[in-house]
Design an enzyme around this catalytic site. Structure first.
Site, PDB file in Angstrom:
ATOM      1  N   CYS A   7       0.740  -1.136   0.168  1.00 49.43           N
ATOM      2  CA  CYS A   7       0.015  -0.152  -0.073  1.00 49.43           C
ATOM      3  C   CYS A   7       0.751   1.360   0.076  1.00 49.43           C
ATOM      4  O   CYS A   7       1.661   1.347   0.834  1.00 49.43           O
ATOM      5  CB  CYS A   7      -0.896  -0.021   1.111  1.00 49.43           C
ATOM      6  SG  CYS A   7      -2.067   1.454   1.515  1.00 49.43           S
ATOM      7  N   GLY A  35       0.226  -5.419 -12.903  1.00 49.04           N
ATOM      8  CA  GLY A  35       0.472  -3.911 -13.586  1.00 49.04           C
ATOM      9  C   GLY A  35       0.231  -3.846 -15.001  1.00 49.04           C
ATOM     10  O   GLY A  35       1.097  -4.568 -15.830  1.00 49.04           O
TER      11      GLY A  35
END
Length: 618
Positions: free
Chosen positions: A364, A466
């Site tokens: 995060c 990604g």
């Protein structure tokens, strides 16, 4: 003097610098338009939520080639030296777009509700005159907003709507004398069915708030941790550490005292070659996960939950752990920065809810989490990270997985060092997002580095994450040697990406089909959050958050070059019909219009600002 010349390439009959082409998704020339013409067309064609639905046959007039106008670029943040030009009164610069976000509680949309005693067969109210809710059906109906539609999804699915007269589709299951109808056949067919699991038990919540829940396994591990620390301190002082017996010497000797659960005896999950829907804060809610499961997602995971909030019994945090019956491989993701709280949280999850794996969020990038030592902060606190992983493994009967980034700084990768250590810590699976904390979601993900890390991780499965927005992106990702693929923003932009990958094709999905996807989400949302006014507005809010991503999708039939890339920003274009153009709008007012097609008009006091945008609806 050497002057650098930027080469120019003709794109869509217009000459644009190469630097612009990198951010471009080329649409067929006849669909291109300008900003003013685009919004003028969308505004002129809107007929309101009760107007006729645009169909695939409603073709848009082809526009002549006009100079392409791109959306405005992001404004850069002001430096402190530039003074307080347009900033806050105290002179501080504004950091981020999610500060002071207007928040309207869903309770504000339905101030005075019908008493539960009236909804449940007119039984006597236990609060008597002190009750703050309506007891007169006539008075309540006089203030209740108009019904949205003629059929109730809950009644049609389960044979009974628990919201009775409060339901915004009440006409579908209410008799002329205001009694709630039931469908006995559907009720019998759904008897014994538990559609959603992992709800917080009221008794457990009370015990958590009173701190009366015991964590025996966690206490054992923390005692071992404390003893090991004392031994190291004694060795550092030159003292001989006291030898502790391997088991308790008081009472009978049992198998539990000497036999520990080995890693191979834990519940096993097959992580090989799966499509993993990433845990997405706010947007990765249960209704959205149901939509993605329909399109072929193999693994789903709940939104990130703070371990301290779970240990305190917060209802809102426990709601993130709920699991739908369609989620066959489901995990929960927890965030924390200390071994004691994370170990207790893991034991709490292990004992009280049904999950297939538990994931640690150490990727995060949010400063609020990072500054406390959680999220990406764990990647630089390897000793604490090791203690957390070993402690959670000690108390869990299910696999433990970890999600990380490449590192904290942009050009200082740490993941390859951590992965070799995590193999020793008995991690069952690792997910690597190919960006650093500083990059957040800018620039391209580093799949070459992911490939290097996947070789280091073997035989532990490593998932890559990604920039995957098409099946071609997924095929290139699989060539790197990863065990599987995690999809995050790609699923928000086009949830049918899972179908595209499994079928190996580009899907030119129509605007009506996309509206049906949103309709499914609204039905799932009404089932999950409720079909009363509060539930409708909560469903609308989450739908609008999702539409802030979904509007980035460009239909395959409009692309001059396939596939669309996740980092490309298209020019203004008109779709093949009005609905397709409306769904292409990046204006929040148009997202609200789409929600009104499914959930009725917004309340007068409705306010919405998406998390990552600077525009608002008021």
């Amino acid at each position: 003097e050497v002057v650098e010349v930027v080469p120019e390439i003709p794109v869509l009959n217009h000459v644009l610098p190469v630097s612009h082409c990198n951010h471009f998704s080329s649409c067929i020339c006849r669909f291109l338009t300008t900003k003013d013409k685009f919004h003028g067309f969308v505004d002129s064609g809107w007929q309101g939520p009760k107007g006729g639905k645009a169909s695939d046959g409603d073709k848009v007039e082809e526009t002549k080639a006009t100079p392409v106008e791109e959306p405005e670029t992001k404004k850069l943040k002001l430096d402190p030296e530039e003074g307080n030009k347009g900033g806050k009164p105290d002179g501080k610069r504004i950091r981020g777009q999610n500060k002071s976000r207007p928040h309207m509680k869903h309770t504000a949309y339905d101030e005075k509700r019908l008493c539960l005693s009236v909804i449940q067969d007119n039984r006597e109210c236990p609060f008597g005159d002190k009750c703050h809710f309506h007891h007169s059906v006539a008075e309540y109906l006089a203030t209740k907003p108009a019904d949205i539609g003629e059929s109730c999804y809950l009644y049609d699915t389960y044979g009974k709507c628990g919201y009775g007269l409060c339901c915004r589709f009440a006409m579908a299951h209410t008799t002329p004398d205001f009694k709630t109808m039931v469908n006995a056949e559907l009720i019998k067919a759904n008897e014994g069915r538990t559609a959603v699991r992992n709800s917080l038990d009221k008794d457990l919540q009370i015990r958590l708030r009173k701190r009366s829940v015991t964590f025996d396994k966690s206490a054992e591990y923390l005692e071992i941790l404390s003893n090991n620390k004392d031994k190291k301190e004694q060795q550092g002082n030159g003292k001989t550490p006291d030898k502790q017996p391997p088991v308790k010497t008081v009472g009978p000797l049992t198998d539990v005292d000497v036999i520990k659960l080995r890693l191979c005896e834990k519940k096993q999950v097959d992580f090989q070659d799966k499509l993993y829907l990433a845990p997405l804060t706010t947007c990765g809610n249960l209704p959205f996960r149901r939509v993605c499961k329909r399109f072929g997602a193999d693994i789903t995971c709940g939104e990130m939950a703070m371990c301290t909030n779970l240990l305190q019994g917060q209802q809102s945090e426990w709601a993130l752990l709920k699991r739908h019956e369609s989620e066959d491989v489901f995990g929960v993701q927890v965030e924390g920065c200390f071994p004691d709280t994370m170990t207790r949280c893991a034991e709490l999850i292990n004992s009280n809810i049904d999950v297939d794996f538990v994931d640690i969020n150490s990727g995060c990038p949010i400063d609020l989490v990072y500054k406390k030592g959680g999220g990406c902060g764990l990647m630089t606190r390897t000793k604490k990270f090791e203690q957390i992983i070993k402690g959670m493994n000690y108390v869990l009967d299910v696999p433990l997985t970890v999600k990380i980034r490449t590192g904290v700084q942009e050009k200082c990768n740490l993941a390859h060092k951590l992965i070799t250590e995590m193999k020793k810590w008995d991690v069952s699976m690792i997910t690597l997002h190919g960006r650093s904390k500083e990059q957040r979601y800018t620039k391209l993900a580093d799949w070459d580095y992911i490939n290097t890390c996947s070789k280091l991780a073997s035989p532990v499965p490593l998932y890559g994450n990604g920039d995957i927005l098409s099946y071609e992106d997924a095929m290139k990702a699989r060539e790197t040697g990863v065990s599987g693929i995690m999809i995050a923003r790609g699923a928000l932009i086009k949830p049918w990406i899972f179908t595209e990958i499994k079928e190996g094709r580009h899907w030119d999905i129509s605007s009506n089909e996309r509206l049906d996807v949103l309709r499914d989400f609204s039905n799932f949302g009404l089932e999950h959050w409720g079909s009363d006014t509060r539930g409708v507005e909560k469903t609308r809010t989450f739908m609008l958050e999702w539409l802030s991503f979904m509007c980035r999708y460009i239909p395959v039939g409009l692309l001059e070059r396939v596939p669309q890339k996740i980092n490309e920003r298209p020019p203004y274009y008109l779709g093949r019909n009005y609905l397709e153009s409306l769904m292409a709008s990046q204006h929040v007012g148009d997202w609200v219009r789409i929600s009104e097609m499914l959930l009725g008009p917004v309340p007068k006091n409705f306010i919405f600002l998406p998390k990552h945008k600077a525009n608002a609806y008021k």
